[in-house]
Design a protein around this motif. Structure first.
Motif, PDB file in Angstrom:
ATOM      1  N   ALA A   1      -3.918  40.897  18.538  1.00 44.65           N
ATOM      2  CA  ALA A   1      -2.805  40.864  17.588  1.00 44.65           C
ATOM      3  C   ALA A   1      -3.166  41.585  16.290  1.00 44.65           C
ATOM      4  CB  ALA A   1      -2.405  39.414  17.305  1.00 44.65           C
ATOM      5  N   VAL A   2      -4.371  41.380  15.798  1.00 44.23           N
ATOM      6  CA  VAL A   2      -4.814  42.046  14.568  1.00 44.23           C
ATOM      7  C   VAL A   2      -4.877  43.554  14.772  1.00 44.23           C
ATOM      8  CG1 VAL A   2      -6.807  42.359  13.054  1.00 44.23           C
ATOM      9  CG2 VAL A   2      -6.018  40.063  13.610  1.00 44.23           C
TER      10      VAL A   2
ATOM     11  N   ASP B   1      -3.160  45.386  16.956  1.00 49.12           N
ATOM     12  CA  ASP B   1      -1.799  45.909  17.077  1.00 49.12           C
ATOM     13  C   ASP B   1      -1.093  45.963  15.728  1.00 49.12           C
ATOM     14  OD1 ASP B   1      -2.051  46.310  19.776  1.00 49.12           O
ATOM     15  OD2 ASP B   1      -0.998  44.464  20.354  1.00 49.12           O
TER      16      ASP B   1
ATOM     17  N   LEU C   1      -8.542  32.486  22.956  1.00 48.58           N
ATOM     18  CA  LEU C   1      -7.845  32.500  21.670  1.00 48.58           C
ATOM     19  C   LEU C   1      -8.380  33.616  20.777  1.00 48.58           C
ATOM     20  CD1 LEU C   1      -5.842  31.162  19.720  1.00 48.58           C
ATOM     21  CD2 LEU C   1      -7.738  29.712  18.958  1.00 48.58           C
ATOM     22  N   PHE C   2      -9.692  33.793  20.743  1.00 54.80           N
ATOM     23  CA  PHE C   2     -10.295  34.852  19.943  1.00 54.80           C
ATOM     24  C   PHE C   2      -9.843  36.234  20.421  1.00 54.80           C
ATOM     25  CE2 PHE C   2     -13.812  37.858  19.213  1.00 54.80           C
ATOM     26  CZ  PHE C   2     -13.805  37.845  17.826  1.00 54.80           C
TER      27      PHE C   2
ATOM     28  N   THR D   1      -7.061  36.943  22.032  1.00 55.45           N
ATOM     29  CA  THR D   1      -5.637  37.080  21.713  1.00 55.45           C
ATOM     30  C   THR D   1      -5.443  37.419  20.241  1.00 55.45           C
ATOM     31  OG1 THR D   1      -5.107  35.484  23.449  1.00 55.45           O
ATOM     32  CG2 THR D   1      -3.410  35.917  21.805  1.00 55.45           C
ATOM     33  N   LEU D   2      -6.136  36.732  19.363  1.00 61.44           N
ATOM     34  CA  LEU D   2      -6.012  37.001  17.932  1.00 61.44           C
ATOM     35  C   LEU D   2      -6.544  38.390  17.583  1.00 61.44           C
ATOM     36  CD1 LEU D   2      -6.960  33.552  16.377  1.00 61.44           C
ATOM     37  CD2 LEU D   2      -4.705  34.618  16.484  1.00 61.44           C
ATOM     38  N   SER D   3      -7.615  38.806  18.239  1.00 68.60           N
ATOM     39  CA  SER D   3      -8.161  40.146  18.000  1.00 68.60           C
ATOM     40  C   SER D   3      -7.156  41.216  18.413  1.00 68.60           C
ATOM     41  CB  SER D   3      -9.462  40.343  18.770  1.00 68.60           C
ATOM     42  OG  SER D   3     -10.440  39.470  18.295  1.00 68.60           O
TER      43      SER D   3
END
Length: 72
Positions: A17-18, A20, A10-11, A13-15
């Motif tokens: 996304a941030v 991008d 999850l970390f 994936t969120l990283s």
């Protein structure tokens, strides 16, 4: 161990996304600033000399890396 692996996924994936979204936002800001600079450079020739205004605006856009008719 399973919860840790899930949290790391999850970390990551969120990283991603941030990163991008910030890249997208930065490039949009760069394009907007280049367009604003070109418009302000050309507007000083209006309304008396529209041909010079267009040429000046296009020259300013090229300085900022945006050539007319290249790359859409």
């Amino acid at each position: 161990m399973v919860i840790f692996a899930g949290a790391m996924l999850l970390f990551a994936t969120l990283s991603a996304a941030v990163i991008d979204l910030s890249w997208y936002w930065t490039n949009n800001l760069r394009m907007q600033r280049a367009a604003d600079a070109a418009a302000l450079a050309g507007v000083v020739w209006l309304p008396g000399n529209p041909a010079q205004a267009i040429a000046t605006a296009r020259a300013e856009a090229v300085k900022n890396g945006y050539t007319n008719g290249v790359g859409g």
